[in-house]
Design a protein around this motif. Structure first.
Motif, PDB file in Angstrom:
ATOM      1  N   ASN A 104       0.814  -1.220   0.000  1.00 29.69           N
ATOM      2  CA  ASN A 104       0.000   0.000   0.000  1.00 29.69           C
ATOM      3  C   ASN A 104       0.848   1.270   0.000  1.00 29.69           C
ATOM      4  O   ASN A 104       0.383   2.318   0.447  1.00 29.69           O
ATOM      5  N   ARG A 137      -8.776   4.757   6.624  1.00 31.53           N
ATOM      6  CA  ARG A 137      -7.890   3.673   6.233  1.00 31.53           C
ATOM      7  C   ARG A 137      -7.621   2.718   7.388  1.00 31.53           C
ATOM      8  O   ARG A 137      -7.596   1.516   7.210  1.00 31.53           O
ATOM      9  N   PHE A 138      -7.448   3.237   8.574  1.00 30.14           N
ATOM     10  CA  PHE A 138      -7.043   2.409   9.708  1.00 30.14           C
ATOM     11  C   PHE A 138      -8.170   2.134  10.693  1.00 30.14           C
ATOM     12  O   PHE A 138      -7.969   1.407  11.659  1.00 30.14           O
ATOM     13  N   LYS A 187     -11.320   0.314  11.814  1.00 33.31           N
ATOM     14  CA  LYS A 187     -11.987  -0.918  11.436  1.00 33.31           C
ATOM     15  C   LYS A 187     -13.320  -1.086  12.143  1.00 33.31           C
ATOM     16  O   LYS A 187     -13.886  -2.170  12.170  1.00 33.31           O
ATOM     17  N   VAL A 236       1.996   4.843   7.145  1.00 38.25           N
ATOM     18  CA  VAL A 236       2.078   3.762   6.182  1.00 38.25           C
ATOM     19  C   VAL A 236       1.579   2.448   6.766  1.00 38.25           C
ATOM     20  O   VAL A 236       1.047   1.604   6.068  1.00 38.25           O
ATOM     21  N   ARG A 237       1.726   2.296   8.050  1.00 37.40           N
ATOM     22  CA  ARG A 237       1.527   1.022   8.697  1.00 37.40           C
ATOM     23  C   ARG A 237       1.176   1.295  10.145  1.00 37.40           C
ATOM     24  O   ARG A 237       1.525   2.343  10.680  1.00 37.40           O
ATOM     25  N   ALA A 238       0.461   0.388  10.785  1.00 38.72           N
ATOM     26  CA  ALA A 238       0.136   0.574  12.187  1.00 38.72           C
ATOM     27  C   ALA A 238      -0.063  -0.772  12.865  1.00 38.72           C
ATOM     28  O   ALA A 238      -0.339  -1.776  12.198  1.00 38.72           O
ATOM     29  N   THR A 239       0.107  -0.787  14.169  1.00 39.43           N
ATOM     30  CA  THR A 239      -0.219  -1.984  14.942  1.00 39.43           C
ATOM     31  C   THR A 239      -1.194  -1.577  16.030  1.00 39.43           C
ATOM     32  O   THR A 239      -1.144  -0.452  16.535  1.00 39.43           O
ATOM     33  N   GLU A 240      -2.077  -2.492  16.391  1.00 37.91           N
ATOM     34  CA  GLU A 240      -3.056  -2.190  17.419  1.00 37.91           C
ATOM     35  C   GLU A 240      -3.072  -3.269  18.498  1.00 37.91           C
ATOM     36  O   GLU A 240      -2.922  -4.453  18.202  1.00 37.91           O
ATOM     37  N   LYS A 241      -3.252  -2.826  19.733  1.00 42.07           N
ATOM     38  CA  LYS A 241      -3.477  -3.733  20.855  1.00 42.07           C
ATOM     39  C   LYS A 241      -4.892  -3.485  21.352  1.00 42.07           C
ATOM     40  O   LYS A 241      -5.237  -2.359  21.728  1.00 42.07           O
ATOM     41  N   ILE A 242      -5.697  -4.519  21.385  1.00 46.99           N
ATOM     42  CA  ILE A 242      -7.102  -4.358  21.714  1.00 46.99           C
ATOM     43  C   ILE A 242      -7.438  -5.051  23.023  1.00 46.99           C
ATOM     44  O   ILE A 242      -7.020  -6.182  23.256  1.00 46.99           O
ATOM     45  N   ASN A 248     -12.337  -7.736  11.539  1.00 52.02           N
ATOM     46  CA  ASN A 248     -10.986  -8.159  11.176  1.00 52.02           C
ATOM     47  C   ASN A 248     -11.041  -9.363  10.241  1.00 52.02           C
ATOM     48  O   ASN A 248     -11.900 -10.224  10.372  1.00 52.02           O
ATOM     49  N   GLU A 249     -10.128  -9.381   9.312  1.00 59.09           N
ATOM     50  CA  GLU A 249     -10.035 -10.506   8.381  1.00 59.09           C
ATOM     51  C   GLU A 249      -8.777 -11.288   8.690  1.00 59.09           C
ATOM     52  O   GLU A 249      -7.703 -10.713   8.832  1.00 59.09           O
TER      53      GLU A 249
END
Lengths: 275, 275
Positions: B92, B115-116, B118, B214-220, B272-273
């Motif tokens: 992307n 974009r980010f 969800k 450009v990119r991300a990480t998530e903690k849920i 989430n996929e």
DNA sequence: CAGTGGTCTAGACCACACT
DNA sequence: GTGTGGTCTAGACCACTGC
């Protein structure tokens, strides 16, 4: 060479030799004014490989024929096969291993133990905490309620299996899962069989029932547990939990499992990567 | 042709003409007994393109040179450039448009508005519910606490911006977000500027501050709100919420934003996929 | 060593968008 | 028509694995 929009016939037509060679003969002209729906050759090859995968021609863990061999079979160049395999490998259906071959992906011996479980401990990596303890609470046969039936592509009243289990980490109950499976493909699944099996559920599904899960979608919410859930997770009624509703699909995108997990997130979290 | 493990020099060496031509000269022998770390040509090209992206040679939304042009510049074949671009497009960073060119990806005019994000409504698609109403609660300059500093790659005490806002759908407050930004790159960001801007925050970062995420990480996690959060989201204290901690990165994988969202999940869910 | 996947090239032609 | 990305081929050679 010709790049027609025609779908690959069951048996590929004869190919030329020296010059760029037509793998797809000029099929009969389009039936009507519909969109030709151009599909590149590699995409059709991908479809054929997928069919062989679905049909069980190559089983999980096995090697598929070499690229050269497939190229010969489908009468296309190696590069075209390669692109098809590339996409299947990107989708985790195949695994390439340089020097060895291309293999059908599997949940077994997949050193990452839980392919679809994204709950990890807050500190350190999940390898430090050791494997989860699994306890099957229940496994019963029943008739599908309408919502479950719809999600599994069944009719209401069809036989389904319902399984309930608890996963614990370091002795602490952390995940409560309820799952529903279509009765047909999973005929013979019992609590005992689940308890005795060493490996993930998806590995069991694969080896014992020939059902390989390929893809899944999840809907995540925050919820409070009911009393029964509380006692199973040994937690307080006002402890918020992550509710993860998963639908898992096989090759043909047919739903084969519904799973609802309740995750305790005081020492773990659900990790997601966004691109 | 030669496929050496040597990194591409700043200016590629001369290439041959007719036969398969060496784009990489046989660079100086390896300094010591370290792993040669073979890197294919296309991967090195990818790195060079990435550098140009980082350096701002091509701006978000703009077209990059055609594949032929890049092939000429780097003295490699079009196919090699193609593979490099393919990977960047898969990540992307670039967007290919047949017949038009290859463009630097952008958060602006990205018809998918978030974009980010969800979080989507339970029924129907997000297009039916219309755009979110955004309200900036606060935007202040402060010194980074140690945890925020660490996550942003700063030193404790460095200047950071903290923003708090609420997103509402159909008039209903649904998301409470707190975010921290490094003070340097975002100098001049104010609540007013945030309020006036039409478009996503990431689009604003891109156009006004030249920072592209450009990119991300998530903690849920699942959490219960404190009284202040309750009043902002107009909800009860015992309503479980999704806590989503995101770290967003720019090109060089440097963290440029921390964001903590609290999501109400009674009418929406996090989708989430899994592959 | 042979066999497999992986890389690279050169050239041809197709599909698409713009002018 | 021209230029762009997209597909396909054929052939060469490299890197890795296992006999």
């Amino acid at each position: 060479m010709s790049q027609s929009a025609a779908p690959l016939p069951g048996l590929a037509p004869v190919a030329g030799a020296g010059a760029p060679s037509p793998a797809l003969a000029g099929l009969a002209s389009l039936p009507s004014g519909l969109t030709p729906a151009f599909s590149p050759l590699y995409s059709q090859i991908k479809g054929l490989i997928l069919q062989s995968l679905q049909g069980g021609e190559w089983k999980p863990g096995e090697a598929i024929p070499s690229e050269m061999e497939l190229a010969g079979r489908y009468r296309v160049s190696q590069g075209t096969v390669r692109k098809a395999v590339d996409e299947l490998a990107a989708g985790n259906l195949l695994v390439r291993r340089q020097g060895k071959g291309t293999f059908v992906a599997t949940h077994v011996e997949h050193h990452v133990q839980y392919r679809f479980l994204k709950l990890i401990p807050d500190e350190g990596d999940s390898s430090t905490e050791g494997p989860a303890q699994r306890e099957i609470i229940d496994c019963k046969r029943l008739r599908a309620a309408s919502d479950v039936a719809r999600a599994l592509g069944l009719r209401a009243g069809d036989a389904v299996l319902q399984v309930r289990r608890v996963l614990s980490f370091a002795g602490r109950p952390t995940i409560l899962e309820d799952l529903w499976l279509p009765g047909g493909p999973f005929k013979g699944l019992t609590a005992e069989r689940l308890s005795l099996y060493h490996g993930t559920m998806y590995a069991l599904f694969e080896t014992e029932f020939g059902v390989r899960m390929v893809r899944a979608t999840e809907k995540i919410r925050a919820v409070l547990p009911d009393p029964e859930q509380c006692s199973l997770l040994k937690t307080q009624p006002n402890t918020p939990l992550l509710s993860v509703e998963r639908v898992a699909y096989t090759y043909n995108s047919a739903p084969m499992e519904i799973r609802r997990g309740l995750y305790l997130t005081d020492t773990h979290h659900y990790r997601n990567e966004l691109n």
